[in-house]
Motif scaffolding. Sequence first.
Motif, PDB file in Angstrom:
ATOM      1  N   VAL A 236       0.774  -1.488   0.260  1.00  0.00           N
ATOM      2  CA  VAL A 236       0.054   0.154   0.262  1.00  0.00           C
ATOM      3  C   VAL A 236       0.928   1.134  -0.314  1.00  0.00           C
ATOM      4  O   VAL A 236       0.524   2.067  -0.995  1.00  0.00           O
ATOM      5  N   ASP A 237       2.073   1.235   0.878  1.00  0.00           N
ATOM      6  CA  ASP A 237       2.861   2.257   0.883  1.00  0.00           C
ATOM      7  C   ASP A 237       3.809   2.493  -0.263  1.00  0.00           C
ATOM      8  O   ASP A 237       3.963   4.141  -1.326  1.00  0.00           O
ATOM      9  N   LEU A 238       3.872   1.654  -1.331  1.00  0.00           N
ATOM     10  CA  LEU A 238       4.806   1.638  -2.299  1.00  0.00           C
ATOM     11  C   LEU A 238       3.186   2.384  -3.332  1.00  0.00           C
ATOM     12  O   LEU A 238       3.631   2.628  -4.543  1.00  0.00           O
ATOM     13  N   LEU A 239       1.979   1.882  -3.273  1.00  0.00           N
ATOM     14  CA  LEU A 239       1.073   2.217  -4.690  1.00  0.00           C
ATOM     15  C   LEU A 239       1.495   4.071  -4.722  1.00  0.00           C
ATOM     16  O   LEU A 239       1.065   4.515  -5.653  1.00  0.00           O
ATOM     17  N   ARG A 240       0.446   3.984  -3.286  1.00  0.00           N
ATOM     18  CA  ARG A 240       0.573   5.946  -2.825  1.00  0.00           C
ATOM     19  C   ARG A 240       1.734   6.083  -2.836  1.00  0.00           C
ATOM     20  O   ARG A 240       1.695   7.567  -3.558  1.00  0.00           O
ATOM     21  N   ALA A 241       2.868   5.734  -2.933  1.00  0.00           N
ATOM     22  CA  ALA A 241       4.573   6.978  -3.616  1.00  0.00           C
ATOM     23  C   ALA A 241       4.049   6.988  -5.009  1.00  0.00           C
ATOM     24  O   ALA A 241       4.238   8.117  -5.207  1.00  0.00           O
ATOM     25  N   ARG A 242       4.054   5.771  -5.072  1.00  0.00           N
ATOM     26  CA  ARG A 242       3.895   6.176  -7.500  1.00  0.00           C
ATOM     27  C   ARG A 242       2.654   6.893  -7.623  1.00  0.00           C
ATOM     28  O   ARG A 242       3.046   7.444  -8.669  1.00  0.00           O
ATOM     29  N   LEU A 243       1.481   6.709  -6.494  1.00  0.00           N
ATOM     30  CA  LEU A 243       0.861   7.617  -7.641  1.00  0.00           C
ATOM     31  C   LEU A 243       0.859   8.936  -7.129  1.00  0.00           C
ATOM     32  O   LEU A 243       0.504  10.438  -7.721  1.00  0.00           O
ATOM     33  N   THR A 244       1.510   9.483  -5.626  1.00  0.00           N
ATOM     34  CA  THR A 244       1.641  10.455  -5.134  1.00  0.00           C
ATOM     35  C   THR A 244       2.252  11.001  -5.629  1.00  0.00           C
ATOM     36  O   THR A 244       2.890  12.278  -6.822  1.00  0.00           O
ATOM     37  N   THR A 245       3.900  10.646  -6.764  1.00  0.00           N
ATOM     38  CA  THR A 245       4.546  10.629  -7.869  1.00  0.00           C
ATOM     39  C   THR A 245       4.159  12.033  -9.519  1.00  0.00           C
ATOM     40  O   THR A 245       4.511  12.049  -9.523  1.00  0.00           O
ATOM     41  N   ARG A 246       3.062  10.114  -9.576  1.00  0.00           N
ATOM     42  CA  ARG A 246       2.728  11.063 -10.579  1.00  0.00           C
ATOM     43  C   ARG A 246       1.944  11.760 -10.063  1.00  0.00           C
ATOM     44  O   ARG A 246       2.080  12.463 -11.762  1.00  0.00           O
ATOM     45  N   ALA A 247       1.331  12.635  -9.688  1.00  0.00           N
ATOM     46  CA  ALA A 247       0.297  12.929  -9.365  1.00  0.00           C
ATOM     47  C   ALA A 247       0.952  14.461  -9.198  1.00  0.00           C
ATOM     48  O   ALA A 247       0.426  15.774  -9.474  1.00  0.00           O
ATOM     49  N   THR A 248       2.424  14.138  -8.143  1.00  0.00           N
ATOM     50  CA  THR A 248       2.865  16.055  -7.994  1.00  0.00           C
ATOM     51  C   THR A 248       3.636  16.300  -9.418  1.00  0.00           C
ATOM     52  O   THR A 248       4.394  15.600 -10.654  1.00  0.00           O
ATOM     53  N   PRO A 249       2.863  17.529  -9.723  1.00  0.00           N
ATOM     54  CA  PRO A 249       3.959  18.076 -11.611  1.00  0.00           C
ATOM     55  C   PRO A 249       5.159  18.825 -10.779  1.00  0.00           C
ATOM     56  O   PRO A 249       6.032  19.163 -10.049  1.00  0.00           O
ATOM     57  N   VAL A 250       6.059  18.519 -12.645  1.00  0.00           N
ATOM     58  CA  VAL A 250       7.205  18.430 -12.522  1.00  0.00           C
ATOM     59  C   VAL A 250       7.522  20.821 -12.944  1.00  0.00           C
ATOM     60  O   VAL A 250       7.257  21.015 -13.791  1.00  0.00           O
ATOM     61  N   PRO A 251       8.213  21.060 -11.785  1.00  0.00           N
ATOM     62  CA  PRO A 251       8.340  22.974 -12.360  1.00  0.00           C
ATOM     63  C   PRO A 251       8.885  23.007 -13.361  1.00  0.00           C
ATOM     64  O   PRO A 251       9.802  22.055 -14.028  1.00  0.00           O
ATOM     65  N   GLN A 252       8.336  24.154 -14.005  1.00  0.00           N
ATOM     66  CA  GLN A 252       8.591  23.969 -15.291  1.00  0.00           C
ATOM     67  C   GLN A 252       8.804  25.662 -15.769  1.00  0.00           C
ATOM     68  O   GLN A 252       8.533  26.074 -14.905  1.00  0.00           O
ATOM     69  N   ALA A 253      10.048  26.080 -16.258  1.00  0.00           N
ATOM     70  CA  ALA A 253      10.795  27.130 -16.252  1.00  0.00           C
ATOM     71  C   ALA A 253       9.646  28.062 -17.770  1.00  0.00           C
ATOM     72  O   ALA A 253       8.653  27.276 -18.357  1.00  0.00           O
ATOM     73  N   LEU A 254      10.093  29.031 -17.802  1.00  0.00           N
ATOM     74  CA  LEU A 254       9.518  29.861 -18.721  1.00  0.00           C
ATOM     75  C   LEU A 254       8.945  29.795 -20.385  1.00  0.00           C
ATOM     76  O   LEU A 254       8.003  29.662 -20.897  1.00  0.00           O
ATOM     77  N   ASP A 255      10.208  28.846 -20.596  1.00  0.00           N
ATOM     78  CA  ASP A 255      10.413  28.786 -21.934  1.00  0.00           C
ATOM     79  C   ASP A 255       9.934  27.076 -22.131  1.00  0.00           C
ATOM     80  O   ASP A 255      10.389  26.479 -23.104  1.00  0.00           O
ATOM     81  N   GLY A 256       9.305  27.101 -21.059  1.00  0.00           N
ATOM     82  CA  GLY A 256       9.024  25.002 -21.640  1.00  0.00           C
ATOM     83  C   GLY A 256      10.195  24.039 -20.647  1.00  0.00           C
ATOM     84  O   GLY A 256       9.901  23.253 -20.949  1.00  0.00           O
ATOM     85  N   ALA A 257      11.853  24.625 -20.768  1.00  0.00           N
ATOM     86  CA  ALA A 257      12.242  23.533 -20.435  1.00  0.00           C
ATOM     87  C   ALA A 257      12.498  23.765 -18.719  1.00  0.00           C
ATOM     88  O   ALA A 257      11.681  24.388 -17.893  1.00  0.00           O
ATOM     89  N   VAL A 258      13.369  22.312 -17.869  1.00  0.00           N
ATOM     90  CA  VAL A 258      12.892  22.681 -17.194  1.00  0.00           C
ATOM     91  C   VAL A 258      14.522  23.184 -16.541  1.00  0.00           C
ATOM     92  O   VAL A 258      14.852  23.476 -16.546  1.00  0.00           O
TER      93      VAL A 258
END
Length: 317
Positions: free
Chosen positions: A249-271
Amino acid sequence: MAQTETPGTEVTPRTRLRWWTELPLILLVYGCYSAGRLLARGDVSSAVDHGLAILRIEKAFHLNAEHPLNRLFTREPWLGVPADFWYASLHYLVTPVILVWLFRARTEHYRAARTWLMASTFIGLIGFTLLPTCPPRLLSEGHGFVDTMAQYSSYGWWGGEASAPRGMGGMTNQYAAMPSLHVGWALWCGVMLWRHGRTRLAKVVGVAYAVLTAVVVMGTANHYFLDAVAGVAVMGVGLLLAPRVMRAVDLLRARLTTRATPVPQALDGAVSPIVSGECQTSAGEHIPRQREPRLDAAAEPDASPSDAGEDAPAPAR
């Protein structure tokens, strides 16, 4: 000075348990348990055969303790009537009370205890489905058992068909004797009181509740001795599976949380670059390189001739 953590000693954050999420979960598990008992009725003749086979095994090994207990409860109403109330009610009252107590007063132990109980309940449901078993009280009179709940039904709310309220006996599966979750749940309650009760009285009550429940289910002719043994075995398997279930259950929750967390993007779209101290990694860089901080041109101090280098023009005289 920045502090570093020793590898392997990081504390994994856990989601705080809330009663409004726990209650529906417990009700769902209990609903599955009740529905499973109702649906897994099985063939009556097979259930009777299984019950007789259990009885033959017990007699062969002199384990049929349910016979003398049933005769005692049938002959002595002062024992039989309280035993019927015990069987019909405490199963549904004590277990939720222990769960609430753990949730409120022993929070650090609640999740493991709840998972153990739920895993064992599902294993018991599998047993009801695969091995429908006729309880002693439903065997023919020649086998010497008396249904004490039918005998003393005038004292309580139950009818002669089952421990359900009068007129609702047909809504229960009367051939779900193997394993005995009455005994299994009582054992769970006893272990919780023994391990987490802080007084000697709590520990004594825990042991007494588990032992007396085993005596009651046999004395009322609702379970065989081997049903009680199977209930204990089911709880043992559930105890072994509980840590694995929590890790999954912890592993499943961690994976779901990772997928739901947005990756911050720069203004030009680059990381966005990751900055740590004075090291930066930009897009396309594989190895971080040290970048010296640059001062503002307006605030840059005058360079001395010695610092300017050999090619610098000489100062005007």
